[in-house]
Design an enzyme around this catalytic site. Sequence first.
Site, PDB file in Angstrom:
ATOM      1  N   PRO A 386      27.572  18.938 -25.799  1.00  0.00           N
ATOM      2  CA  PRO A 386      28.103  20.297 -25.968  1.00  0.00           C
ATOM      3  C   PRO A 386      29.499  20.412 -25.393  1.00  0.00           C
ATOM      4  O   PRO A 386      29.802  19.848 -24.337  1.00  0.00           O
ATOM      5  CB  PRO A 386      27.108  21.172 -25.189  1.00  0.00           C
ATOM      6  N   ARG A 387      30.349  21.124 -26.077  1.00  0.00           N
ATOM      7  CA  ARG A 387      31.746  21.251 -25.652  1.00  0.00           C
ATOM      8  C   ARG A 387      31.887  22.295 -24.559  1.00  0.00           C
ATOM      9  O   ARG A 387      31.191  23.310 -24.535  1.00  0.00           O
ATOM     10  CB  ARG A 387      32.628  21.635 -26.847  1.00  0.00           C
ATOM     11  N   GLN A 388      32.770  22.019 -23.634  1.00  0.00           N
ATOM     12  CA  GLN A 388      33.244  22.970 -22.639  1.00  0.00           C
ATOM     13  C   GLN A 388      32.144  23.458 -21.686  1.00  0.00           C
ATOM     14  O   GLN A 388      32.179  24.585 -21.217  1.00  0.00           O
ATOM     15  CB  GLN A 388      33.900  24.175 -23.340  1.00  0.00           C
ATOM     16  N   GLY A 390      31.134  21.138 -19.128  1.00  0.00           N
ATOM     17  CA  GLY A 390      31.236  20.298 -17.948  1.00  0.00           C
ATOM     18  C   GLY A 390      30.333  19.091 -17.931  1.00  0.00           C
ATOM     19  O   GLY A 390      29.930  18.621 -16.866  1.00  0.00           O
ATOM     20  N   GLY A 393      32.263  15.437 -21.889  1.00  0.00           N
ATOM     21  CA  GLY A 393      32.295  15.067 -23.296  1.00  0.00           C
ATOM     22  C   GLY A 393      33.559  14.345 -23.708  1.00  0.00           C
ATOM     23  O   GLY A 393      33.511  13.378 -24.473  1.00  0.00           O
ATOM     24  N   SER A 394      34.711  14.770 -23.191  1.00  0.00           N
ATOM     25  CA  SER A 394      35.973  14.112 -23.558  1.00  0.00           C
ATOM     26  C   SER A 394      36.019  12.684 -23.033  1.00  0.00           C
ATOM     27  O   SER A 394      36.359  11.744 -23.761  1.00  0.00           O
ATOM     28  CB  SER A 394      37.162  14.907 -23.004  1.00  0.00           C
ATOM     29  N   SER A 395      35.678  12.502 -21.759  1.00  0.00           N
ATOM     30  CA  SER A 395      35.748  11.158 -21.184  1.00  0.00           C
ATOM     31  C   SER A 395      34.711  10.229 -21.799  1.00  0.00           C
ATOM     32  O   SER A 395      34.907   9.017 -21.843  1.00  0.00           O
ATOM     33  CB  SER A 395      35.578  11.214 -19.662  1.00  0.00           C
ATOM     34  N   ALA A 396      33.603  10.787 -22.318  1.00  0.00           N
ATOM     35  CA  ALA A 396      32.610   9.942 -22.984  1.00  0.00           C
ATOM     36  C   ALA A 396      33.184   9.332 -24.254  1.00  0.00           C
ATOM     37  O   ALA A 396      32.945   8.155 -24.559  1.00  0.00           O
ATOM     38  CB  ALA A 396      31.355  10.761 -23.309  1.00  0.00           C
ATOM     39  N   ASP A 441      33.490  11.633 -13.359  1.00  0.00           N
ATOM     40  CA  ASP A 441      32.894  11.469 -14.683  1.00  0.00           C
ATOM     41  C   ASP A 441      33.155  10.077 -15.236  1.00  0.00           C
ATOM     42  O   ASP A 441      32.264   9.446 -15.821  1.00  0.00           O
ATOM     43  CB  ASP A 441      33.464  12.505 -15.653  1.00  0.00           C
TER      44      ASP A 441
END
Length: 594
Positions: A386-388, A390, A393-396, A441
């Site tokens: 899920p976005r935003q 915490g 998700g971006s670093s994954a 993360d």
Amino acid sequence: MICILLVAGHGTVLETQIKYDDSGLYSHLTGVPKALLPGTRGKKILDFWWEIVNMRQLFSDVYMVTNADKYKHYERWATANDFPIENVVNDGSTTLEDCLGAVADLELVIRSRKLQDDIMVIAGDMLCEDLNFDIAQVIRFFRSKPGELVIYYELEESEKTSSRGIVEVCPDTHRITQFLEKPVEGRTPSRLATVVFYCIQRGTLSYITDYLNLPPHANDRGFGRFWEWLINEKQVDVFGMKLPTGFQLIGQVGLSDYTKWLTHYSTKQQNNPAKAVTYRSYARVGLMGNPSDGFNGKTIALSISNFWAEVSLVESQTLVLLPHPLNDPTEFGSLQDLFCISRKEGYLGGLRLLQATCKKFYQFCSKQGIALTKQNFTLKYDTNIPRQVGLAGSSAIVSATLKCLMKFYNITDNDLPKPIRANFILMVETEELFITAGLQDRVVQVYEGLIYMNFSKELMDKQGYGNYVSMDMRKLPQFWLAYLSDPSDSGSIHSNIRQRWLSGEPLVVEAMKTFADLTDQARAAILDKDWSCLAQLMDKNFELRRSVYTDGCLGPGNMKMVHLARLVEMKQAFQEAGCVFCLISPYNPSSGQD
């Protein structure tokens, strides 16, 4: 820069065995010099090297030195391949006994042609596993260093250090600290093997003559002893660059060795035709210490298999980054549809993460002295994180992309160790995309599992990364996760906390120290399996966090979820409040999950 191809060796063993081979399979190769024997993909070995260096924008001239015995073969090859015949140098030797030696052959070309430029030297009879490495990258790295350059690769398991010149390389400066010519097994832990592939500055060329004039080297004119002398005795600055591929010198090998390595390399290439590389990285939940990872604190985090990002890479003619149909939409049902999607999800999908990772990867390898192959690929990604909210998700996506690139380009854990990998992922986000983030993360997505992390200033200043410890995941209690179904940007949660910490605000500075202390207590509770104590510490962690974020940036939605979490029927309460509630499935890397 000038390139010199060395093909003057006398392959008497291989030539004799081909001549007297009873199978008849190699009768057409009788009398053929080593460099003109078949290599991989149906090319002659020398054909490959000529294609690599036949670039006027890189080399002002290319010379080739051969012996008198095989000169006519190379003259005929030069005519057929548009190689300037006047640049074929004959060293006059006809047998192995009267050969000049590789160093003397190089000196002959330099002296007879009055060369006064930087020089690249390559043995034209080397079998190379990969036919696509970028020689321009080699030259750029050479010109970035104040010294000579030696190319090396990592020995395969079947290869022995006693068969190669072995180098010990400083990982920070890339300077070769010691050169060992064919050391006995166990003399050095290094398995970095050199090949006859060097770049020499014009100001160093005089050392070649000096070496040949020394009595001890009159009968030992191979490059291994020359580099031993230059590096170990003369203390000349020589740097190393790694090619993530294998090499084999034909030299004085026999027919069985030649065919073995040719088959080995050809089979490797045939077994990997455009094969897709796919990796996953998992979301994470912070159990303790968050958000002190960016403030020299300590944290404990857990990777979870509920949510993941998956990236696939396949070789292709051009480099292509495929947009995700949901996260990077380019088609819409209507203008209203575009408006609604843009208002809810913004304009920043995952495509920028792929591009930034690729850019940073190339930059990293160039700086670290790793010459990448000239291979293109197509990248695509998928994610259910899920976005935003915490969950990293971006670093994954960045982490999974990096795994694919490392596999595709044969970059090992030694080239990019885990702690440096976490730093790399963070730099992609902070330096390329200006995402507010800390190391936590990225560390847990690299190491995976339940990870204790210490980011103390002493450790970070000393080694550039923290102390990361994998913890026992057996018999963990049931964790659950709740998040808002319509969240805001998680980056805003960090608010102005960094500015306040950097300015030395006592409340923030003391809070980060307390976060670290709570994390150590939580680590002890997990080791003791004291889950009641862990729950109390998690409550304290939140209350401390709320006291620090005094500007209300935690948001009413997050505060409401914390209140609901303290109710007895919390699952029902979360669902009725419009939140998403799920039981966490920890990701244990040792379990073999994908």
